[in-house]
Enzyme design. Structure first.
Site, mmCIF file in Angstrom:
data_model
loop_
_atom_site.group_PDB
_atom_site.id
_atom_site.type_symbol
_atom_site.label_atom_id
_atom_site.label_comp_id
_atom_site.label_asym_id
_atom_site.label_seq_id
_atom_site.Cartn_x
_atom_site.Cartn_y
_atom_site.Cartn_z
ATOM 1 N N ALA A 112 43.595 36.628 28.094
ATOM 2 C CA ALA A 112 43.593 36.145 29.486
ATOM 3 C C ALA A 112 42.162 36.333 29.994
ATOM 4 C CB ALA A 112 44.590 36.948 30.316
ATOM 5 N N ALA A 113 41.285 35.428 29.598
ATOM 6 C CA ALA A 113 39.848 35.765 29.569
ATOM 7 C C ALA A 113 39.020 35.335 30.769
ATOM 8 C CB ALA A 113 39.220 35.180 28.298
ATOM 9 N N ALA A 114 39.493 34.376 31.577
ATOM 10 C CA ALA A 114 38.626 33.869 32.663
ATOM 11 C C ALA A 114 38.498 34.887 33.789
ATOM 12 C CB ALA A 114 39.199 32.561 33.206
ATOM 13 N N PRO A 115 37.320 34.937 34.421
ATOM 14 C CA PRO A 115 36.143 34.096 34.198
ATOM 15 C C PRO A 115 35.226 34.574 33.068
ATOM 16 C CG PRO A 115 35.820 35.490 36.121
ATOM 17 C CD PRO A 115 37.205 35.771 35.630
ATOM 18 N N GLY A 116 35.509 35.682 32.426
ATOM 19 C CA GLY A 116 34.728 36.002 31.238
ATOM 20 C C GLY A 116 33.995 37.328 31.257
ATOM 21 N N LYS A 118 35.038 40.370 30.685
ATOM 22 C CA LYS A 118 35.323 41.258 29.546
ATOM 23 C C LYS A 118 35.005 40.570 28.228
ATOM 24 C CE LYS A 118 38.241 43.843 32.461
ATOM 25 N NZ LYS A 118 38.289 42.801 33.528
ATOM 26 N N ASP A 181 43.878 41.577 29.456
ATOM 27 C CA ASP A 181 43.494 41.999 30.806
ATOM 28 C C ASP A 181 44.406 41.164 31.706
ATOM 29 O OD1 ASP A 181 41.913 43.279 32.771
ATOM 30 O OD2 ASP A 181 40.636 41.518 32.943
ATOM 31 N N CYS A 234 43.969 45.453 37.029
ATOM 32 C CA CYS A 234 43.213 46.026 38.150
ATOM 33 C C CYS A 234 44.214 46.418 39.233
ATOM 34 C CB CYS A 234 42.136 45.071 38.642
ATOM 35 S SG CYS A 234 42.752 43.472 39.114
#
Ligand code: SAM
Length: 451
Positions: A112-116, A118, A181, A234
Site C-alpha cells: 500500500a505504497a502511495a505516495p511513496g 516508505k 503500511d 499511523c
C-alpha cells in the site's frame, strides 16, 4: 503532504477523548494535550543527491532524517523537485531501524505504497540490489507514487496498480519482505491533518480494522516461507494495530522481537507486538510498527536476465557507462534493467513500469522519459540553470538559451537533474511534464529557502 496549520486545531472528537482516557490511563492527559500542539515538520534527504541547506537537526532514528524549524514553501525549492529530499513525517522514518534488523530482500513488496515515503526509504536501504515492487490500487494515488519513485532515481523499483488479492493470486510466496503500511483511521495524524480529526468515528475505526484484516491474508500469501512482514499504521488503537495478532498467528506468522533505543521515546508493546510513537513522547507524529516472520524455510527465487529486444535501444547514450544495462522494449516504451529479474515478473498484474523508464519512440522520434533526468550519472548533454531561470523552467516556460547541436538537453540546477528541454531551431521547448509544473506565482529570482 498537507502543510501543518498554524490556526487553532479543531477540538479532538469527544468519543476519541473518552476512549483514549480509558485506554491510556495515567498517560492520557499528557498525550491528549500533545495532540493539540503543532505538528513536527521533517524531511528525509536523498543519500546520493546533495543540496545546500543550512545545518538541520538530525532525526535520531534515521541517518538522513532532518527536523525543520520552519516549513519552507517546498514548491519554490528546486531541490524538492529534483528529488533531493522527501517530505516525510519523522516517526515513520523509524522503519529504517526496523529494516536494519531484518535480512536484505531479493524481492520486496510495498503493498500500500502511495505516495511513496516508505518505498523510497526501502529503496535507500536496498542500495539498488534486489527489487522493490511498490503497489498502490487507487489510480490517482498510484500516479503520485510513480512520480515519487521516478524522482528518487533508482533502477530497482517496479510499480503495480492492483488490489492485494490480485497480486496474491498472481505471484504467491514471492516476497522476502512485505511492508503493509495499512490504510487506517489516522489518529496519529490528528496534528497535521484536520480532515483526519473531522472524519474520525468508532465506525471508521471498525471499517479500517475490517479493511486491514481483509488485506492481511493476501499480504501473508505474498510472503515466502521464512520471509518477513512489516505491519504499520499511523493510528493508536489496538483494533487496527496489535489487535490483528490472532489473525496473523492463524496465518502462520510469528512476531519478531524488535529493539529500539530507549532514547527515541517509542513505547514497546508486550510480547513483541510492536512499537508505538505517541506525540509528546517521540518527536514526531503517531505511528505503530511491528514485524512478523512467516514459518518455514525460504526457497531461493530463480532470477532471469531481462529479455533483449530485437531493435536497438535509442536511449543507450543516456545511460551511465559504468554499469552493464539491459535495454528492453515493453508495453510500447523502453526500459533499462540493471540486474536479473525475478522469473515471475511478467505475471505481475497491473505492472506500470520496471527499472528505469527510458522513453518512447514515436514516428521515428525518440522522446526521453523524465525518470532518466533523475538517475545518478546520466551522461546526456546538460544545461545548468541559474537562480533566475530555474523556477520559470519548473513553471513550464521556455526561456531562450544558446542553441546546442543536440535534440534533447537535460536541465539541471546545482548539479541536480530536473527534466528535459527539446532543441527547436534557435530555442528550446520546455519538456517538463505538465502535471509537475509549478502553478503558483513565482518570485523573479530564486531565494534559498533553507537560510
Ligand atoms: N506507505 C505510504 C507512504 O509511506 O507514503 C502511505 C500508505 S497509506 C497509509 C495507505 C495506502 O493504502 C493509501 O495510499 C491507500 O490508497 C492504499 N489503500 C487503500 N485501500 C487499499 C487496499 N484495499 N489495499 C491496498 N492498499 C489500499
Amino acid at each position: 503532504m498537507k502543510p501543518s496549520s498554524s490556526a487553532r486545531p479543531e477540538p479532538l472528537p469527544a468519543d476519541f477523548i473518552e476512549v483514549c482516557t480509558t485506554a491510556w490511563g495515567a498517560e492520557a492527559e499528557q498525550r491528549l494535550h500533545a495532540l493539540n500542539q503543532p505538528a513536527v515538520s521533517s524531511i528525509r534527504l536523498h543519500p546520493q543527491k546533495r543540496f545546500s541547506h543550512s545545518t538541520l537537526e538530525k532525526v535520531p532514528w534515521h541517518p538522513e532524517g532532518r527536523y525543520l524549524a520552519q516549513r519552507p514553501v517546498f514548491t519554490l525549492d528546486p531541490a524538492f523537485h529534483a528529488g533531493a529530499y522527501y517530505v516525510q513525517e519523522a516517526s515513520s522514518m523509524v522503519l529504517w531501524e526496523v529494516i536494519n534488523q531484518l535480512p536484505k530482500p531479493k524481492f520486496a513488496i510495498d503493498l500500500a505504497a502511495a505516495p511513496g515515503g516508505k518505498s523510497t526509504l526501502l529503496l535507500d536501504w536496498m542500495q539498488e540490489k534486489g527489487w522493490l515492487l511498490a503497489n498502490e490500487p487507487i489510480p490517482n494515488r498510484a500516479l503520485a507514487l510513480q512520480d515519487n519513485l521516478k524522482k528518487w532515481g533508482y533502477s530497482n523499483s517496479m510499480q503495480s496498480r492492483v488490489y492485494p488479492e490480485q497480486l496474491a493470486k498472481a505471484i504467491p510466496e514471492s516476497a522476502d519482505l512485505l511492508l503493509l503500511d495499512a490504510p487506517c483511521s489516522g489518529e496519529g495524524m490528528f496534528r497535521k491533518d484536520a480532515f483526519a480529526r473531522q472524519q474520525w468515528s468508532f465506525h471508521l475505526r471498525t471499517q479500517c480494522a475490517k479493511t486491514q484484516s481483509s488485506i492481511l491474508p493476501d499480504a501473508v500469501k505474498l510472503i515466502k516461507p521464512g520471509g518477513h512482514l512489516i505491519y504499520s499504521t499511523c493510528t493508536f488503537n489496538e483494533h487496527e494495530n496489535h489487535g490483528h495478532a490472532d489473525l496473523l498467528f492463524s496465518l502462520g506468522m510469528r512476531p519478531v522481537q524488535l529493539s529500539l533505543s530507549e532514547d527515541f521515546g517509542f513505547k514497546q508493546l508486550t510480547n513483541s507486538m510492536g512499537w508505538i510513537a505517541y506525540p509528546g513522547e517521540v518527536r514526531g507524529e503517531g505511528f505503530y510498527v511491528a514485524a512478523w516472520k512467516k514459518e518455514g524455510t525460504c526457497i531461493e527465487e530463480e532470477m532471469e536476465v531481462a529479455p533483449k529486444s530485437a531493435n536497438s535501444c535509442p536511449f543507450s547514450a543516456y545511460l551511465p557507462e559504468n554499469v552493464q544495462w539491459n535495454c528492453m522494449e515493453w508495453n510500447s516504451a523502453w526500459y533499462a534493467i540493471r540486474q536479473p529479474l525475478p522469473s515471475f515478473w511478467s505475471r505481475i498484474p497491473g505492472l506500470q513500469f520496471l527499472g528505469i523508464c527510458l522513453g518512447k519512440s514515436e514516428k521515428g522520434r525518440s522522446i526521453p522519459d523524465s525518470h532518466l533526468a533523475f538517475i545518478s550519472g546520466c551522461p546526456a548533454p546538460r544545461l545548468s540553470l541559474d537562480e533566475f531561470q530555474v523556477l520559470p523552467y519548473l513553471k513550464g516556460l521556455a526561456p531562450y538559451f544558446k542553441p546546442q547541436n543536440e535534440p534533447w538537453i537535460l536541465a539541471e540546477f546545482n548539479g541536480l537533474g530536473l527534466g528535459w528541454l527539446k532543441t527547436a531551431g534557435n530555442r528550446f521547448n520546455n519538456a517538463y511534464p505538465q502535471p509537475w509544473r509549478i502553478r503558483m506565482d513565482i518570485p523573479a529570482k530564486l531565494s534559498n529557502p533553507w537560510f
